[in-house]
Design an enzyme around this catalytic site. Structure first.
Site, PDB file in Angstrom:
ATOM      1  N   HIS A  23       6.193  -1.335 -14.925  1.00 42.16           N
ATOM      2  CA  HIS A  23       4.769  -1.700 -14.875  1.00 42.16           C
ATOM      3  C   HIS A  23       4.476  -2.819 -15.882  1.00 42.16           C
ATOM      4  CE1 HIS A  23       3.248   1.780 -12.490  1.00 42.16           C
ATOM      5  NE2 HIS A  23       4.381   2.294 -12.915  1.00 42.16           N
ATOM      6  N   CYS A  57       6.210  -1.130  -9.008  1.00 44.17           N
ATOM      7  CA  CYS A  57       6.698   0.249  -8.908  1.00 44.17           C
ATOM      8  C   CYS A  57       6.770   0.689  -7.436  1.00 44.17           C
ATOM      9  CB  CYS A  57       5.866   1.173  -9.774  1.00 44.17           C
ATOM     10  SG  CYS A  57       6.810   2.619 -10.274  1.00 44.17           S
ATOM     11  N   LEU A  58       5.834   1.486  -6.946  1.00 43.04           N
ATOM     12  CA  LEU A  58       5.872   1.831  -5.523  1.00 43.04           C
ATOM     13  C   LEU A  58       5.822   0.555  -4.678  1.00 43.04           C
ATOM     14  CD1 LEU A  58       5.851   4.056  -3.345  1.00 43.04           C
ATOM     15  CD2 LEU A  58       3.368   3.991  -3.425  1.00 43.04           C
ATOM     16  N   GLU A 117       1.981  -4.595 -16.075  1.00 46.50           N
ATOM     17  CA  GLU A 117       0.561  -4.627 -16.422  1.00 46.50           C
ATOM     18  C   GLU A 117       0.238  -3.884 -17.724  1.00 46.50           C
ATOM     19  OE1 GLU A 117       1.915  -2.946 -13.954  1.00 46.50           O
ATOM     20  OE2 GLU A 117       0.901  -1.049 -13.526  1.00 46.50           O
ATOM     21  N   TYR A 170      -8.701   9.213  -8.999  1.00 43.52           N
ATOM     22  CA  TYR A 170     -10.116   9.384  -8.637  1.00 43.52           C
ATOM     23  C   TYR A 170     -10.861  10.157  -9.719  1.00 43.52           C
ATOM     24  CZ  TYR A 170      -9.058   7.967  -3.834  1.00 43.52           C
ATOM     25  OH  TYR A 170      -8.675   7.272  -2.722  1.00 43.52           O
TER      26      TYR A 170
HETATM   27  N1  GLN Z   1       6.024   7.335  -6.428  1.00 40.90           N
HETATM   28  C1  GLN Z   1       7.021   6.417  -6.901  1.00 40.90           C
HETATM   29  C2  GLN Z   1       8.003   7.127  -7.826  1.00 40.90           C
HETATM   30  O1  GLN Z   1       7.696   8.181  -8.365  1.00 40.90           O
HETATM   31  C3  GLN Z   1       6.393   5.221  -7.587  1.00 40.90           C
HETATM   32  C4  GLN Z   1       5.618   5.558  -8.815  1.00 40.90           C
HETATM   33  C5  GLN Z   1       4.687   4.459  -9.275  1.00 40.90           C
HETATM   34  O2  GLN Z   1       4.320   3.580  -8.495  1.00 40.90           O
HETATM   35  N2  GLN Z   1       4.261   4.515 -10.530  1.00 40.90           N
HETATM   36  O3  GLN Z   1       9.086   6.632  -8.026  1.00 40.90           O
END
Ligand code: GLN
Length: 539
Positions: free
Chosen positions: A509, A383-384, A511, A56
């Site tokens: 990632h 990732c998450l 992206e 944000y």
């Molecule tokens: N919070 C998760 C972790 O630290 C995913 C991190 C993310 O999506 N960049 O593993």
């Protein structure tokens, strides 16, 4: 190679004028004439890097190959120039002061008072010249964050003054300002630009080129007026009109001769003409799609469009590659629950669950994944997003009712996502995640292998948690396969569901690596799959 030329881009009047896009566009134009270019961003805040900033506050945190957590403008630099950036390409006030203070403690300045000038400005200068000294670049373009007149930017502007003075024609300054249109007066106004240049002059910096951001064309005489008031040549006043897409800006800047002005100012040869054929082809495909799809981007920072910048841009690249418009529908994960999931998600041709941290919005993400899995909608978890896919599969397919990540629930009975071993001793938050590029070995006879067409890939990371290998056998028996593994540490990098048209979760990632010249294969194929889904549209 001739001496490296240093170009500075400083902004005036207001922020968000697009210094990053102007810098990246100039880099593209110079590259297209055969020059080698590096791009760099100087950020005036005191955080050592933006890794500890909430999206944000500052939009997405971009990660480089060497694991630096950086400003999102570096993403634009890579997407435009196709040249990887590194730690050296992003400097913050925090990192500059950290170095100077560490040197002071070591005794490097023994006997002297440590001051902004010369110690801080010398350190900034050293950081700017690091890229030039590699001998690899004809040009180093350095964008200075913030706006002229900000207290925080002063040491940077002072450094520009010194370098311009010391290097003469090996250095040029571009000032990006706003020429607002006043509807009541029916006129474009140059006064803010005049004032902004005056502020720059008070710091001893005379811009060589003024780029004017404007909603309307600068009509006759306006360029001359700005030139006269601001001590620049009329040809050095460049119009930067609002563009339909950021990818049009290099072509607009070519029309306005921004590249030739820079070459002239820095006494560089003008003989080559820019070759932007590939770029133009990309733009043509982007603007003339033959179909369109809608993809839901499920995340918790949807109020802020910059929070998922690289994901959005990867869709743009994939959109051109598929000649298909991608409408990205931002969906707030906190708004999705068991009851309304189908209602909110119906009609989507694909679902991407975004990266993120912490508990907020997690259950909505898991619901969205359940919907994608059960309804055979193409799904990409980043990732998450991958971690949530693992949790969802554990809970709803294998039967681990309380499966979770220990990031959200330390006491879960089924910690299917858990803290990495190397993370367990770490206490500090800044720069301590698993960051940057790591190899991934892709398994044959998987969907991802068909997509990547290679067994060895390298992708960028930013996380602390990982798939818990104790559960791998159960998952694979139930139909979710580890399709990619880090060969050195045996960490799961990619999970996919076989019995699904397109269901892939990646711990990395993708992206961060998608560029105009090299759209990321996962995004390209994901969009292809969503088109496929549209043809067989069921929900
Ligand atoms: N919070 C998760 C972790 O630290 C995913 C991190 C993310 O999506 N960049 O593993």
């Amino acid at each position: 190679m001739a001496r490296t030329k240093y170009i500075f881009v400083v902004g005036g009047v207001v922020s968000s004028l697009g210094k990053g896009i102007i810098s990246a566009s100039l880099a593209k134009l110079l590259q297209s004439r055969g020059f080698s270019v590096a791009l760099q961003k100087l950020d005036p805040y005191i955080n050592v890097d933006p890794g500890t900033l909430n999206p944000y506050e500052h939009g997405e945190c971009y990660v480089t190959e060497d694991g630096a957590e950086t400003d999102l403008d570096l993403g634009h630099y890579e997407r435009f120039s196709n040249v990887p950036t590194s730690q050296a390409n992003n400097v913050t006030t925090g990192s500059v002061y950290k170095t100077v203070i560490e040197k002071e403690r070591k005794g490097d300045y023994l006997g002297h008072t440590v001051q902004v000038i010369p110690h801080i400005t010398d350190e900034i200068k050293r950081r700017i010249k690091i890229l030039g000294k590699t001998g690899k670049y004809d040009f180093v373009i350095t964008e200075i964050g913030g706006t002229v007149g900000d207290i925080e930017s002063l040491p940077y502007i002072e450094t520009v003054r010194q370098m311009r003075w010391e290097m003469g024609r090996d250095c040029a300054v571009i000032h990006l300002t706003l020429v607002p249109y006043l509807a009541a007066a029916g006129e474009l106004k140059t006064k803010p630009t005049q004032h902004s240049v005056k502020t720059l002059l008070e710091s001893g910096v005379q811009p060589d080129i003024i780029v004017c951001r404007t909603e309307r064309p600068l009509y006759n005489g306006l360029k001359d007026k700005i030139a006269k008031f601001c001590n620049v040549e009329p040809s050095s006043v460049i119009e930067a009109r609002d563009a339909e897409t950021i990818y049009e800006v290099p072509l607009m800047m070519r029309e306005e001769n921004l590249d030739t002005e820079i070459l002239r100012k820095t006494m560089m040869p003008l003989d080559n003409s820019p070759d932007l054929q590939k770029w133009e082809e990309f733009l043509y495909k982007l603007k003339n799609p033959s179909d369109e799809v809608t993809i839901g981007l499920v995340g918790k920072y949807v109020e802020l469009k910059d929070a998922y910048k690289s994901i959005n841009e990867s869709f743009v690249h994939a959109s051109a590659a598929n000649e298909c418009k991608v409408n990205v529908k931002l969906i707030h994960s906190e708004h999705i629950n068991k009851k309304n999931g189908a209602e909110i998600l119906k009609g989507l041709n694909g679902i991407l669950v975004a990266p993120g941290f912490g508990e907020r919005g997690i259950e909505g993400k898991i619901e969205a994944i359940k919907f994608a899995r059960e309804n055979k909608i193409p799904f990409l978890g980043v990732c998450l997003g991958m971690q949530c896919a693992v949790i969802e599969f554990g809970r709803n397919v294998i039967g681990y009712k309380s499966a979770h990540s220990t990031e959200m629930n330390l006491d879960t009975k089924y910690p299917v996502i858990d803290l990495m071993e190397e993370q367990k001793k770490i206490k500090g938050m800044g720069g301590t995640m698993r960051l940057g590029k790591y190899p991934c070995k892709v398994k044959k006879s998987t969907n991802v292998y068909n997509i990547y067409q290679t067994l060895n890939v390298s992708e960028r990371h930013r996380h602390r948690y990982e798939f818990n290998n104790e559960y791998l056998e159960e998952y694979e028996n139930a139909g979710m396969t580890a399709a990619g593994i880090n060969p050195n540490e045996n960490l799961v990098e990619i999970m996919e569901i076989k019995d699904h048209p397109w269901f892939i979760g990646v711990q990395f990632h993708p992206e961060y690596k998608s560029t105009v010249a090299k759209p990321h294969p996962l995004f390209v194929d994901f969009v292809r799959a969503t088109l496929e889904n549209k043809k067989n549209y069921t929900v």
